[in-house]
Design an enzyme around this catalytic site. Structure first.
Site, PDB file in Angstrom:
ATOM      1  CE  LYS A  98       1.416   0.937   4.060  1.00 43.28           C
ATOM      2  NZ  LYS A  98       2.246   2.158   4.229  1.00 43.28           N
ATOM      3  CG  ASP A 178       4.366   5.395   5.504  1.00 43.04           C
ATOM      4  OD1 ASP A 178       4.376   4.280   4.954  1.00 43.04           O
ATOM      5  OD2 ASP A 178       5.012   5.647   6.535  1.00 43.04           O
TER       6      ASP A 178
END
Length: 334
Positions: A98, A178
């Site tokens: 991701k 993040d």
């Protein structure tokens, strides 16, 4: 393909070496068969340290290995889509870290490649495979909390090194990409719906040019997600799921230790400060192992992929909307 999936690791990235590879090596149907770096010596060193049979000095060599069924892509964010597409075109299934892309538009090019090749592509949000998160979702959906209308999430760490990829704006660095993505993904996971609109505030680091503090209000049909993520704050993470009858706190919601019990608190509000909250403890479970096996079983055709690439793109649209909302000072629809 046999009863196990042979995985190739695309790079010697830290998350792979320290978390994902050791976890997948414990899987029931996942086998880490090869690792690649842009440098043969680096690949050899990682392979030896981790007990991986084959090492390649280029990503292309790994993709050319006919014995590899699937690729795990932990490269920096700007390389997620390009190398995932290369893997698909080489006939490999993909588990990609991701966030899936730099933005939703780029992610849609990966979707086109998946549809063209007919292979499995999954985004690596490991928390959705954790037993404690599955328990929280079950409790919320069965009505134990009453009407769940608020989720509050905090996630932070301190990192001011300009040489770290998380602090490089041109390659998809910054806190929202993040760690803010986890707040969005877990709220979507719990409610099972998509947001209606988003408001956001973003503070940029003046030297590095990445977002070091981001907060958002995300309106869902069921209620509100509010979250703050920061890359220059004291390390902390907590999720509180609030209903009309009770609330749940997930004590280590994201970076849960694989070898220690995890806990959630269920508080019906009978005493302020959660003094009468009930603690549920879960045996040690490696969410990365469970993620790897879930994707492997989808590749083997043994089970459907619960979170397909469309889910990753939906999460990316919300991230895009937070950035737009912060820039314009308006509510934005994902």
């Amino acid at each position: 393909m046999g009863k196990t999936v042979n995985w190739g690791i695309l790079s010697t990235a830290k998350i792979g070496r320290e978390q994902v590879i050791p976890a997948m090596q414990k899987g029931e149907v996942s086998r880490v068969a090869a690792i690649a770096s842009r440098d043969q010596a680096t690949a050899d060193k990682a392979a030896q340290a981790l007990g991986i049979p084959r090492a390649y000095g280029s990503y292309e060599a790994l993709l050319a290995d006919p014995a590899i069924d699937a690729i795990y892509n932990p490269l920096p964010n700007h390389l997620h889509v390009p190398w995932s597409i290369k893997a698909l075109e080489a006939g490999k299934h993909v588990l990609c870290e991701k966030p899936i892309a730099l933005n939703a538009k780029e992610a849609e090019t990966l979707l086109a490649a998946r549809d063209r090749t007919g292979l499995v592509v999954a985004e690596a949000f490991m928390v959705r495979y954790a037993p404690w998160w599955q328990r929280v979702r079950a409790l919320a959906r069965e009505g134990r909390l009453g009407r769940v209308s608020a989720i509050q999430t905090a996630f932070s760490y301190y990192l001011d090194d300009p040489g770290n990829i998380r602090n490089m704006p041109g390659i998809g660095g910054g806190g929202l990409m993040d760690i803010g993505c986890y707040a969005i993904a877990t709220a979507r996971y719990l409610w099972g719906s998509e947001p209606v609109r988003v408001a956001g505030l973003v503070e940029m680091d003046p030297a590095m040019g990445t977002d070091r503090l981001a907060s958002a209000v995300v309106q869902f049909p069921e209620g509100h997600l509010t979250f703050t993520c920061g890359t220059q704050l004291v390390p902390h993470q907590r999720v509180t799921v609030m209903g009309s009858k009770a609330r749940i706190e997930v004590l280590i919601p994201f970076n849960a230790p694989p070898d220690a019990p995890c806990q959630i608190l269920i508080d019906e509000g009978r005493a302020l400060g959660g003094l009468e909250a009930v603690t549920e403890s879960f045996d040690p479970a490696d969410q990365y192992t469970r993620q790897g096996d879930a994707v492997s079983r989808a590749i083997l055709g043994e089970a459907p992929l619960e979170f397909p690439l469309e889910d990753a793109i939906a999460n990316m649209r919300v991230i895009d909307a937070v950035f737009r909302a912060a820039e314009k000072g308006t509510w934005e629809a994902p």
